[in-house]
Design a protein around this motif. Structure first.
Motif, PDB file in Angstrom:
ATOM      1  N   MET A   1       0.839  -1.188   0.000  1.00  0.00           N
ATOM      2  CA  MET A   1       0.000   0.000   0.000  1.00  0.00           C
ATOM      3  C   MET A   1       0.883   1.251   0.000  1.00  0.00           C
ATOM      4  SD  MET A   1      -2.991   0.855   2.668  1.00  0.00           S
ATOM      5  CE  MET A   1      -3.195   2.483   3.237  1.00  0.00           C
ATOM      6  N   SER A   2       0.543   2.200  -0.816  1.00  0.00           N
ATOM      7  CA  SER A   2       1.306   3.440  -0.907  1.00  0.00           C
ATOM      8  C   SER A   2       1.016   4.334   0.284  1.00  0.00           C
ATOM      9  CB  SER A   2       0.954   4.186  -2.189  1.00  0.00           C
ATOM     10  OG  SER A   2       1.344   3.448  -3.311  1.00  0.00           O
ATOM     11  N   GLU A   3       2.028   5.072   0.674  1.00  0.00           N
ATOM     12  CA  GLU A   3       1.902   5.999   1.803  1.00  0.00           C
ATOM     13  C   GLU A   3       1.529   7.393   1.311  1.00  0.00           C
ATOM     14  OE1 GLU A   3       2.280   5.298   5.147  1.00  0.00           O
ATOM     15  OE2 GLU A   3       2.364   3.201   4.500  1.00  0.00           O
ATOM     16  N   PRO A   4       0.802   8.148   2.137  1.00  0.00           N
ATOM     17  CA  PRO A   4       0.494   9.531   1.770  1.00  0.00           C
ATOM     18  C   PRO A   4       1.752  10.385   1.681  1.00  0.00           C
ATOM     19  CG  PRO A   4      -0.886   8.793   3.592  1.00  0.00           C
ATOM     20  CD  PRO A   4       0.172   7.746   3.381  1.00  0.00           C
ATOM     21  N   VAL A   5       1.682  11.431   0.891  1.00  0.00           N
ATOM     22  CA  VAL A   5       2.734  12.437   0.810  1.00  0.00           C
ATOM     23  C   VAL A   5       2.094  13.811   0.959  1.00  0.00           C
ATOM     24  CG1 VAL A   5       4.308  11.076  -0.612  1.00  0.00           C
ATOM     25  CG2 VAL A   5       2.683  12.611  -1.714  1.00  0.00           C
ATOM     26  N   TYR A   6       2.909  14.749   1.417  1.00  0.00           N
ATOM     27  CA  TYR A   6       2.467  16.133   1.537  1.00  0.00           C
ATOM     28  C   TYR A   6       3.207  16.975   0.516  1.00  0.00           C
ATOM     29  CZ  TYR A   6       0.450  14.721   5.964  1.00  0.00           C
ATOM     30  OH  TYR A   6      -0.294  14.087   6.919  1.00  0.00           O
ATOM     31  N   ALA A   7       2.460  17.814  -0.204  1.00  0.00           N
ATOM     32  CA  ALA A   7       3.058  18.756  -1.141  1.00  0.00           C
ATOM     33  C   ALA A   7       3.033  20.135  -0.504  1.00  0.00           C
ATOM     34  CB  ALA A   7       2.295  18.769  -2.458  1.00  0.00           C
ATOM     35  N   LEU A   8       4.221  20.690  -0.312  1.00  0.00           N
ATOM     36  CA  LEU A   8       4.368  22.049   0.190  1.00  0.00           C
ATOM     37  C   LEU A   8       4.469  22.980  -1.011  1.00  0.00           C
ATOM     38  CD1 LEU A   8       5.015  24.184   2.401  1.00  0.00           C
ATOM     39  CD2 LEU A   8       7.426  23.559   2.076  1.00  0.00           C
ATOM     40  N   ASN A   9       3.580  23.941  -1.074  1.00  0.00           N
ATOM     41  CA  ASN A   9       3.567  24.943  -2.144  1.00  0.00           C
ATOM     42  C   ASN A   9       3.783  26.306  -1.513  1.00  0.00           C
ATOM     43  OD1 ASN A   9       1.990  23.433  -4.653  1.00  0.00           O
ATOM     44  ND2 ASN A   9       1.323  22.720  -2.659  1.00  0.00           N
ATOM     45  N   LYS A  28     -11.303  21.124  -7.293  1.00  0.00           N
ATOM     46  CA  LYS A  28     -12.064  19.938  -7.719  1.00  0.00           C
ATOM     47  C   LYS A  28     -11.145  18.872  -8.299  1.00  0.00           C
ATOM     48  CE  LYS A  28     -14.617  18.980 -11.576  1.00  0.00           C
ATOM     49  NZ  LYS A  28     -15.212  19.420 -12.771  1.00  0.00           N
ATOM     50  N   GLU A  29     -10.185  19.277  -9.111  1.00  0.00           N
ATOM     51  CA  GLU A  29      -9.290  18.315  -9.752  1.00  0.00           C
ATOM     52  C   GLU A  29      -8.328  17.682  -8.757  1.00  0.00           C
ATOM     53  OE1 GLU A  29      -9.752  17.105 -12.580  1.00  0.00           O
ATOM     54  OE2 GLU A  29     -11.026  18.598 -13.543  1.00  0.00           O
ATOM     55  N   VAL A  30      -7.841  18.456  -7.799  1.00  0.00           N
ATOM     56  CA  VAL A  30      -6.977  17.898  -6.756  1.00  0.00           C
ATOM     57  C   VAL A  30      -7.742  16.810  -6.007  1.00  0.00           C
ATOM     58  CG1 VAL A  30      -5.929  18.429  -4.508  1.00  0.00           C
ATOM     59  CG2 VAL A  30      -5.413  19.855  -6.493  1.00  0.00           C
ATOM     60  N   GLN A  31      -8.964  17.094  -5.604  1.00  0.00           N
ATOM     61  CA  GLN A  31      -9.784  16.109  -4.897  1.00  0.00           C
ATOM     62  C   GLN A  31     -10.043  14.876  -5.759  1.00  0.00           C
ATOM     63  OE1 GLN A  31     -13.226  18.383  -3.719  1.00  0.00           O
ATOM     64  NE2 GLN A  31     -12.204  19.189  -1.897  1.00  0.00           N
ATOM     65  N   ALA A  32     -10.337  15.082  -7.026  1.00  0.00           N
ATOM     66  CA  ALA A  32     -10.613  13.967  -7.927  1.00  0.00           C
ATOM     67  C   ALA A  32      -9.399  13.069  -8.118  1.00  0.00           C
ATOM     68  CB  ALA A  32     -11.091  14.498  -9.284  1.00  0.00           C
ATOM     69  N   HIS A  33      -8.204  13.611  -7.904  1.00  0.00           N
ATOM     70  CA  HIS A  33      -6.967  12.848  -8.077  1.00  0.00           C
ATOM     71  C   HIS A  33      -6.373  12.366  -6.747  1.00  0.00           C
ATOM     72  CE1 HIS A  33      -7.228  14.560 -12.103  1.00  0.00           C
ATOM     73  NE2 HIS A  33      -6.382  13.618 -12.482  1.00  0.00           N
ATOM     74  N   GLY A  34      -7.137  12.456  -5.669  1.00  0.00           N
ATOM     75  CA  GLY A  34      -6.671  11.914  -4.397  1.00  0.00           C
ATOM     76  C   GLY A  34      -5.924  12.891  -3.517  1.00  0.00           C
ATOM     77  N   GLY A  35      -6.137  14.176  -3.718  1.00  0.00           N
ATOM     78  CA  GLY A  35      -5.490  15.184  -2.892  1.00  0.00           C
ATOM     79  C   GLY A  35      -6.502  15.937  -2.046  1.00  0.00           C
ATOM     80  N   ARG A  36      -5.993  16.537  -0.982  1.00  0.00           N
ATOM     81  CA  ARG A  36      -6.848  17.308  -0.078  1.00  0.00           C
ATOM     82  C   ARG A  36      -6.028  18.452   0.490  1.00  0.00           C
ATOM     83  NH1 ARG A  36      -7.969  16.676   5.713  1.00  0.00           N
ATOM     84  NH2 ARG A  36      -6.314  15.144   5.786  1.00  0.00           N
ATOM     85  N   TRP A  62      -1.697  14.192  -0.297  1.00  0.00           N
ATOM     86  CA  TRP A  62      -2.029  13.301  -1.407  1.00  0.00           C
ATOM     87  C   TRP A  62      -2.079  11.870  -0.896  1.00  0.00           C
ATOM     88  CZ3 TRP A  62      -3.418  15.152  -6.059  1.00  0.00           C
ATOM     89  CH2 TRP A  62      -3.113  16.485  -6.331  1.00  0.00           C
ATOM     90  N   GLU A  63      -2.978  11.075  -1.428  1.00  0.00           N
ATOM     91  CA  GLU A  63      -3.096   9.667  -1.024  1.00  0.00           C
ATOM     92  C   GLU A  63      -1.791   8.913  -1.213  1.00  0.00           C
ATOM     93  OE1 GLU A  63      -6.315   8.149  -3.378  1.00  0.00           O
ATOM     94  OE2 GLU A  63      -7.833   9.184  -2.177  1.00  0.00           O
ATOM     95  N   SER A  64      -1.021   9.318  -2.234  1.00  0.00           N
ATOM     96  CA  SER A  64       0.237   8.645  -2.563  1.00  0.00           C
ATOM     97  C   SER A  64       1.025   9.517  -3.524  1.00  0.00           C
ATOM     98  CB  SER A  64      -0.041   7.292  -3.231  1.00  0.00           C
ATOM     99  OG  SER A  64      -0.700   7.497  -4.473  1.00  0.00           O
ATOM    100  N   ARG A  65       2.278   9.153  -3.722  1.00  0.00           N
ATOM    101  CA  ARG A  65       3.095   9.833  -4.728  1.00  0.00           C
ATOM    102  C   ARG A  65       2.473   9.647  -6.110  1.00  0.00           C
ATOM    103  NH1 ARG A  65       8.537  11.826  -5.651  1.00  0.00           N
ATOM    104  NH2 ARG A  65       8.446  12.427  -7.828  1.00  0.00           N
ATOM    105  N   GLU A  66       1.922   8.468  -6.341  1.00  0.00           N
ATOM    106  CA  GLU A  66       1.288   8.180  -7.632  1.00  0.00           C
ATOM    107  C   GLU A  66       0.091   9.104  -7.871  1.00  0.00           C
ATOM    108  OE1 GLU A  66       3.761   5.024  -6.225  1.00  0.00           O
ATOM    109  OE2 GLU A  66       1.946   5.774  -5.266  1.00  0.00           O
ATOM    110  N   ALA A  67      -0.694   9.367  -6.828  1.00  0.00           N
ATOM    111  CA  ALA A  67      -1.839  10.271  -6.970  1.00  0.00           C
ATOM    112  C   ALA A  67      -1.365  11.664  -7.359  1.00  0.00           C
ATOM    113  CB  ALA A  67      -2.645  10.310  -5.675  1.00  0.00           C
TER     114      ALA A  67
END
Length: 107
Positions: A1-9, A28-36, A62-67
Motif C-alpha cells: 500500500m502506498s503511503e500519503p505524501v504532503y506537497a508544500l507549495n 475539484k481536480e486535486v480532490q478527484a486525483h486523491g489530494g486534499r 495526497w493519497e500517494s506519490r502516484e496520486a
C-alpha cells in the motif's frame, strides 16, 4: 500500500487572473486525483532562516506519490497547469513523506 505524501507549495501571485483561472478548477481536480488541501496561509513574518518569504502557503495531502503524479501528468489537465505557472512566481513545490513520529529521522 502506498503511503500519503504532503506537497508544500510556497509562491507569490504574479497574475491574479491567471491564478484565479487555475484555482477555480484546481480544488475539484486535486480532490478527484486523491489530494486534499489541509492548510492555506498568507505570509506573516520570518522568525528564523534565510529563505526568501513567499506570500502564499498551501499544503496538500495526497493519497500517494502516484496520486500526485497522476494530477501533474493527467492529459485532461494540460491546459490547467499553465495557469498556475503563469499566475505565480518564486514557486517552491516540495514533497514530504508522511511520518507518524520522528523516530525514523532520529535513528
Amino acid at each position: 500500500m502506498s503511503e500519503p505524501v504532503y506537497a508544500l507549495n510556497l509562491f507569490d501571485v504574479s497574475n491574479k487572473d491567471e491564478y484565479l483561472a487555475y484555482s477555480r478548477r484546481s480544488v475539484k481536480e486535486v480532490q478527484a486525483h486523491g489530494g486534499r488541501v489541509i492548510a492555506l496561509g498568507k505570509f506573516k513574518e520570518s522568525i528564523v532562516g534565510d529563505l526568501e518569504p513567499r506570500s502564499v502557503l498551501i499544503i496538500v495531502e495526497w493519497e500517494s506519490r502516484e496520486a500526485f503524479e497522476n494530477y501533474c501528468n493527467d492529459p485532461d489537465l494540460k491546459e490547467l497547469h499553465p495557469h498556475r505557472i503563469n499566475g505565480t512566481n518564486n514557486y517552491i513545490w516540495q514533497l514530504f513523506d508522511k511520518l507518524s513520529d520522528l523516530r525514523s529521522i532520529l535513528k
